[in-house]
Design a protein around this motif. Structure first.
Motif, short mmCIF file in Angstrom:
data_model
loop_
_atom_site.label_atom_id
_atom_site.label_comp_id
_atom_site.label_asym_id
_atom_site.label_seq_id
_atom_site.Cartn_x
_atom_site.Cartn_y
_atom_site.Cartn_z
N GLN A 109 -2.10 5.09 3.97
CA GLN A 109 -1.35 6.07 3.18
C GLN A 109 0.10 5.65 2.94
O GLN A 109 0.75 6.15 2.03
N HIS A 140 1.21 4.82 -0.60
CA HIS A 140 1.56 5.89 -1.54
C HIS A 140 3.06 6.19 -1.52
O HIS A 140 3.60 6.71 -2.48
N ILE A 169 -1.92 1.53 -7.33
CA ILE A 169 -2.43 2.44 -6.30
C ILE A 169 -3.92 2.67 -6.52
O ILE A 169 -4.69 2.69 -5.56
N GLN A 170 -4.35 2.85 -7.77
CA GLN A 170 -5.77 3.04 -8.05
C GLN A 170 -6.58 1.82 -7.62
O GLN A 170 -7.68 1.96 -7.07
N GLU A 180 -6.85 1.91 -3.89
CA GLU A 180 -7.80 2.96 -3.48
C GLU A 180 -9.25 2.50 -3.67
O GLU A 180 -10.10 2.77 -2.83
N ARG A 181 -9.54 1.83 -4.79
CA ARG A 181 -10.90 1.30 -5.00
C ARG A 181 -11.25 0.28 -3.92
O ARG A 181 -12.36 0.28 -3.39
N ARG A 184 -9.99 0.17 -0.91
CA ARG A 184 -10.16 0.91 0.35
C ARG A 184 -11.55 1.53 0.43
O ARG A 184 -12.25 1.40 1.43
N ARG A 185 -12.00 2.19 -0.63
CA ARG A 185 -13.33 2.82 -0.63
C ARG A 185 -14.43 1.78 -0.43
O ARG A 185 -15.36 1.99 0.34
#
Length: 101
Positions: free
Chosen positions: A15, A18, A27-28, A31-32, A34-35
């Motif tokens: 986090q 962010h 950031i997107q 996040e992808r 990370r998932r």
């Protein structure tokens, strides 16, 4: 010979990214990433040093969620991240998983 990294590195939660001020697009992407890795049982963290060098570190966690990062690994991560930043890349590194360490 490579210069030694600053002595104190900090491992922070994902986090933290962010709060840094990256673009929405970057950031997107993070996040992808990370998932994708969390689905495979890996965890992501931000490793940073006082001189401003940082990296997104992909790690295998054990059943308790414990990750051990020794001094040699932190040194290698520092030099790899520093070089990637210098070359204009986002420093994303994977910590090698060793079962019998």
């Amino acid at each position: 010979m490579r210069r030694p990294p600053p002595s104190r590195s900090k491992l922070r939660s994902f986090q933290t990214l962010h709060e840094v001020g990256f673009s929405k697009t970057r950031i997107q992407r993070f996040e992808r990433l990370r998932r994708k890795h969390e689905q495979s049982g890996r965890t992501l963290g931000v490793l940073s040093w006082p001189d401003g060098v940082w990296c997104l570190l992909i790690m295998h966690a054990d059943k308790l969620g414990v990750v051990v990062l020794d001094k040699a690994q932190a040194t290698d991560a520092y030099h790899d991240a520093r070089q990637m930043i210098r070359d204009g890349y986002s420093p994303v590194l994977t910590l090698r998983h060793e079962r019998d360490a």
